[in-house]
Design a protein around this motif. Structure first.
Motif, PDB file in Angstrom:
ATOM      1  N   VAL A 107       0.846  -1.196   0.000  1.00  0.00           N
ATOM      2  CA  VAL A 107       0.000   0.000   0.000  1.00  0.00           C
ATOM      3  C   VAL A 107       0.881   1.247   0.000  1.00  0.00           C
ATOM      4  O   VAL A 107       1.802   1.367   0.814  1.00  0.00           O
ATOM      5  CB  VAL A 107      -0.924   0.044   1.235  1.00  0.00           C
ATOM      6  N   PHE A 108       0.620   2.141  -0.930  1.00  0.00           N
ATOM      7  CA  PHE A 108       1.311   3.434  -0.973  1.00  0.00           C
ATOM      8  C   PHE A 108       0.233   4.494  -0.826  1.00  0.00           C
ATOM      9  O   PHE A 108      -0.744   4.471  -1.565  1.00  0.00           O
ATOM     10  CB  PHE A 108       1.980   3.674  -2.335  1.00  0.00           C
ATOM     11  N   ASP A 109       0.417   5.424   0.072  1.00  0.00           N
ATOM     12  CA  ASP A 109      -0.559   6.519   0.096  1.00  0.00           C
ATOM     13  C   ASP A 109       0.050   7.800   0.633  1.00  0.00           C
ATOM     14  O   ASP A 109       1.008   7.766   1.409  1.00  0.00           O
ATOM     15  CB  ASP A 109      -1.833   6.131   0.854  1.00  0.00           C
ATOM     16  N   SER A 119      -4.021   6.924  -3.215  1.00  0.00           N
ATOM     17  CA  SER A 119      -3.674   5.652  -2.589  1.00  0.00           C
ATOM     18  C   SER A 119      -3.599   4.560  -3.647  1.00  0.00           C
ATOM     19  O   SER A 119      -4.402   4.536  -4.587  1.00  0.00           O
ATOM     20  CB  SER A 119      -4.750   5.309  -1.548  1.00  0.00           C
ATOM     21  N   LEU A 120      -2.621   3.693  -3.485  1.00  0.00           N
ATOM     22  CA  LEU A 120      -2.429   2.589  -4.433  1.00  0.00           C
ATOM     23  C   LEU A 120      -2.241   1.311  -3.626  1.00  0.00           C
ATOM     24  O   LEU A 120      -1.431   1.273  -2.705  1.00  0.00           O
ATOM     25  CB  LEU A 120      -1.184   2.862  -5.282  1.00  0.00           C
ATOM     26  N   GLU A 137      -6.555  -1.453  -5.621  1.00  0.00           N
ATOM     27  CA  GLU A 137      -7.130  -0.110  -5.561  1.00  0.00           C
ATOM     28  C   GLU A 137      -6.111   0.878  -6.101  1.00  0.00           C
ATOM     29  O   GLU A 137      -4.910   0.722  -5.892  1.00  0.00           O
ATOM     30  CB  GLU A 137      -7.481   0.279  -4.112  1.00  0.00           C
ATOM     31  N   ALA A 138      -6.568   1.874  -6.788  1.00  0.00           N
ATOM     32  CA  ALA A 138      -5.716   2.973  -7.251  1.00  0.00           C
ATOM     33  C   ALA A 138      -6.642   4.159  -7.410  1.00  0.00           C
ATOM     34  O   ALA A 138      -7.388   4.243  -8.379  1.00  0.00           O
ATOM     35  CB  ALA A 138      -5.050   2.626  -8.578  1.00  0.00           C
ATOM     36  N   TYR A 139      -6.681   5.018  -6.415  1.00  0.00           N
ATOM     37  CA  TYR A 139      -7.670   6.089  -6.473  1.00  0.00           C
ATOM     38  C   TYR A 139      -7.126   7.409  -5.938  1.00  0.00           C
ATOM     39  O   TYR A 139      -6.127   7.452  -5.230  1.00  0.00           O
ATOM     40  CB  TYR A 139      -8.945   5.704  -5.714  1.00  0.00           C
ATOM     41  N   ILE A 140      -7.807   8.440  -6.312  1.00  0.00           N
ATOM     42  CA  ILE A 140      -7.554   9.757  -5.746  1.00  0.00           C
ATOM     43  C   ILE A 140      -8.835  10.201  -5.042  1.00  0.00           C
ATOM     44  O   ILE A 140      -9.920   9.735  -5.373  1.00  0.00           O
ATOM     45  CB  ILE A 140      -7.141  10.802  -6.811  1.00  0.00           C
ATOM     46  N   GLN A 141      -8.660  11.081  -4.083  1.00  0.00           N
ATOM     47  CA  GLN A 141      -9.828  11.530  -3.321  1.00  0.00           C
ATOM     48  C   GLN A 141      -9.656  13.014  -3.017  1.00  0.00           C
ATOM     49  O   GLN A 141      -8.551  13.462  -2.697  1.00  0.00           O
ATOM     50  CB  GLN A 141      -9.907  10.720  -2.035  1.00  0.00           C
ATOM     51  N   LYS A 152     -14.269  10.594  -4.933  1.00  0.00           N
ATOM     52  CA  LYS A 152     -13.202   9.607  -5.073  1.00  0.00           C
ATOM     53  C   LYS A 152     -13.257   9.128  -6.512  1.00  0.00           C
ATOM     54  O   LYS A 152     -14.354   8.988  -7.064  1.00  0.00           O
ATOM     55  CB  LYS A 152     -13.550   8.445  -4.145  1.00  0.00           C
ATOM     56  N   ALA A 153     -12.113   8.890  -7.139  1.00  0.00           N
ATOM     57  CA  ALA A 153     -12.130   8.406  -8.511  1.00  0.00           C
ATOM     58  C   ALA A 153     -10.969   7.456  -8.727  1.00  0.00           C
ATOM     59  O   ALA A 153      -9.922   7.586  -8.114  1.00  0.00           O
ATOM     60  CB  ALA A 153     -12.044   9.583  -9.492  1.00  0.00           C
ATOM     61  N   GLY A 154     -11.168   6.508  -9.617  1.00  0.00           N
ATOM     62  CA  GLY A 154     -10.140   5.531  -9.920  1.00  0.00           C
ATOM     63  C   GLY A 154     -10.708   4.145  -9.719  1.00  0.00           C
ATOM     64  O   GLY A 154     -11.878   3.894 -10.005  1.00  0.00           O
TER      65      GLY A 154
END
Lengths: 429, 300
Positions: A107-109, A119-120, A137-141, A152-154
């Motif tokens: 997890v990278f965030d 967050s990835l 998961e790979a999203y931006i918020q 939230k998208a991705g």
């Protein structure tokens, strides 16, 4: 040498401080005194050596790794696993016997800028001799939209239900409850979590009682959707959560959710000759969680009770084993589970879970297919005991009395570890 | 001219009212709630996210906290990773832009004091250590004074119209506070050099302020529960190098310290640790009155 630098700094600071108000000046002197004490006792690292890693890395995101593996013993061959009345993806089931590595999660965030968080989550999963990399998961918020709104998208886990948004390693049991196993999957086909590519809009009400409303639009390629219908807008959800505290000891949250998907040639069953479903699949759910801790301090003891109930309505055509002879299908299925977990002393927890599924009978044409409930309602009862050496490591023993299949019962044992290293993650309620 | 619908006019009046005169503050710990109240008087309304009976490191990101933070104008927390297990989730789910990190509405007390126990080596083999130093800064009243000076500037930034009011209150508080510190230091003079055992490494600032000397901790590593093996080691150590008392915070489980107190024949002292931790610790002043009294009471 330290002292020389320090004395120079002290003189400079003193000169600069002369212009400052007395209170601030005193504070600075106190701080400097404290530093002198630390330098003299040698307990503080040098000012230059600390907190200044090589500049490009200073902005690295928080990285954490979750490692887990298990030993599983099943009385029945897991290849014969089935949930009569439910069409399942190829990877759905209790998993392999013996020793095996679970998904290792990376997890990278971090905050991207003042307005966005990103967050990835990658899962490295052993697949025979190969290793699969799943983009879980790979999203931006957004962080700074007005009026309590968040976008939230991705690719992300949908916020429907209670368990769905969290990752399985954070669960209290080694496997997801049967309704999740039977009804939801992500785009890699992993059971028990509904995740897809899409956008989410959430609103938190400005009220004392916690109230949030949200909706999501997804591509529609994850089970129970499939085939990215409607030109890649094949699924949408709506959810509402309310929650609060009762005194200092109790906290609760209640939710309702709705998932509406259209599937085009959704493949289930075996991979070479899959069953194909085309039509609509609608899921409605209610979820409830209640947590208790003496004085609201869960360090020594706490109790939590959670329950979720889902009904699903599917309407369309079902083509068993891709024979090219689609049959009309309109049926309802439902499932629920309830579980309780008690930390009875520091580090030790025990839990009990009951899950049930029920599918409508089908027409004669569909007899013998996965949708045929064979007059059986799948059920399972599980008990677990786990031990956490620290908040980063957990060992768990679990027993399932599994009556998923018609006529045969299975006794399943899991012994697993779940450990996380790296950044200290924050967990949702 | 069209007549204004009375209902609509009423609504218009409601929305055009100036933002509520009070600053809504979300304080993570009771000591900061008490400090905000000292400085903000009746121009603030304060919600405290944790109680003295709770370990601020082990809090759930409960729905009630999200709902409270949603409406806050200012968040006042310790920082230094103390709230790392729950605050980031509450912040991201709150949908409140005013209190996000980097905004004036986000205030971390630990940024305004000199931190102790900054680890030279960051490794979880050392337990749950904090990269930026020990976060339990509130046990040294001089730190509270330093945080007050920074906090009053932040209050004025958020509500410029109240700047004079806050500054006046701060001057008054700082004066009383400095006098109280001198009083506590005099009272506690005979504690200097006292040897203590702590449950959790939560008292380095108190130790540095009053000159206490920590000889052992009941947690084998910070954040890990005391084990019987480790307690036996501590007991053996105490037989070689005696200590005068065992300290624990009001929220800590009592079993380990009571077990050791009985065998080492030294008192186990419960310190309030924050406002509300004991019946006597009603505000910041009585917090330290009570802390000093309890320490003195345990001295042989």
């Amino acid at each position: 040498m330290h002292k020389l630098i320090f004395m120079t700094a002290l003189m400079l600071a003193a000169t600069a401080a002369a212009a400052e108000p007395a209170a601030e000046y005193e504070q600075r002197v106190r701080e400097l005194e404290q530093r002198v004490r630390q330098l003299e006792s040698g307990s503080a690292p040098s000012a230059a050596g600390r907190g200044t890693p090589a500049a490009p890395n200073a902005f690295n995101p928080a990285i954490s790794v979750v490692l887990n593996a298990r030993y599983a013993a099943f009385e029945r061959d897991p290849a014969t696993h089935a949930l009569p009345g439910f069409a399942l993806g190829p990877d759905v089931g209790p998993g392999e016997r013996g020793l095996s590595l679970g998904e290792s999660e990376l997890v990278f965030d971090a905050n991207i800028d003042p307005n966005f968080y990103g967050s990835l989550t990658l899962a490295l999963a052993p697949a025979g001799r190969e290793t699969e990399v799943d983009l879980e998961e790979a999203y931006i918020q957004t962080l700074t939209l007005p009026h309590g709104l968040t976008v939230k998208a991705g690719r992300f886990n949908s916020r429907i239900g209670y368990l769905n948004e969290s990752h399985p390693h954070a669960d209290d049991f080694a496997d997801r409850p049967l309704p999740y196993r039977a009804m939801l999957a992500n785009s890699a086909g992993d059971e028990g979590v509904y995740a897809d590519d899409g956008v989410q809009l959430r609103w938190v009400a400005p009220t004392e009682l916690f109230l949030e409303l949200g909706t999501e639009l997804f591509r529609g390629q994850s089970f129970p959707a499939g085939g990215a219908a409607h030109r890649g807008k094949g699924a949408y959800t709506a959810f509402m959560h309310v929650g609060g505290d009762i005194g200092a000891n109790h906290a609760w949250r209640l939710g309702v959710s709705h998932l509406n998907t259209d599937a085009e040639n959704r493949a289930t069953g075996d991979e070479t000759t899959p069953d194909l479903f085309t039509g609509s699949s609608t899921l409605n759910g209610v979820d409830f969680i209640w947590k208790w801790a003496p004085d609201g301090n869960p360090r020594a003891r706490y109790f939590k009770l959670q329950a979720e109930y889902f009904t699903r309505d599917e309407d369309g055509t079902f083509d068993p084993a891709s024979r090219g002879t689609p049959l009309a299908y309109d049926g309802k299925q439902k499932g629920w589970y309830t579980q309780a977990v008690y930390q009875f002393m520091p580090r030790w927890r025990a839990g009990l879970r009951i899950d049930r599924l029920k599918a409508d009978p089908v027409d004669a044409g569909l007899a013998g297919t996965a949708l045929d409930n064979q007059g059986h309602d799948p059920k399972r009862t599980s008990a677990m005991l786990d031990f956490s050496h620290s908040e980063f490591s957990r060992l768990r023993l679990q027993f399932n009395r599994d009556e998923s299949r018609a006529l045969v019962k299975d006794n399943q044992w899991y012994l697993q570890y779940v450990m996380s290293l790296g950044a200290h993650g924050a967990h949702s309620f | 001219m069209k007549k204004l619908n009375p209902l609509f006019a009423g609504l218009l009046f409601l929305v055009s009212l100036p933002a509520a005169a009070e600053i809504k503050v979300f304080a993570c710990e009771p000591e900061w709630a008490a400090l905000v109240q000292e400085l903000g008087g009746d121009k603030v309304s304060v919600f405290t996210a944790t109680t003295a009976r709770q370990d601020p490191h082990h809090i759930e990101a409960r729905p009630s906290l999200i709902a409270r933070l949603r409406r806050a104008d200012l968040l006042v927390c310790t920082g230094a990773e103390l709230e790392i297990g729950w605050l980031p989730v509450v912040l991201r789910q709150s949908g409140n832009s005013a209190v996000q990190p980097g905004r004036p509405g986000y205030f971390e007390a630990a940024n305004h004091v000199q931190k102790l126990e900054i680890p030279a080596r960051l490794d979880r083999a050392e337990g749950d250590v904090h990269a930026s130093g020990n976060p339990h800064i509130q046990t040294d009243p001089r730190n509270i004074g330093a945080v007050a000076a920074a906090l009053v500037r932040r209050l004025a930034e958020i509500e410029p119209a109240g700047a004079n009011y806050f500054q006046t209150r701060h001057r008054d508080f700082a004066q009383r506070w400095d006098a109280a510190i001198r009083r506590w230091e005099q009272q506690a003079a005979r504690l200097r050099g006292a040897r203590i055992v702590v449950q959790h490494k939560g008292f380095p600032y108190l130790e540095s302020w009053l000159g206490l000397r920590q000889v052992a901790a009941l947690e084998p590593k910070p954040g890990m529960e005391p084990t019987s093996g480790h307690l036996v080691e501590v007991l053996e150590k105490l037989q070689r190098e005696p200590a005068q008392m065992i300290l624990r915070a009001a929220y800590s489980d009592d079993r380990a310290s009571e077990w050791l107190a009985e065998r080492a024949k030294i008192p186990a002292v419960v310190l309030p640790f924050t406002v509300g931790g004991t019946d006597q610790a009603k505000d910041l002043f009585s917090l330290f009155d009570d802390t000093v009294q309890r320490l003195l009471g345990a001295m042989p």
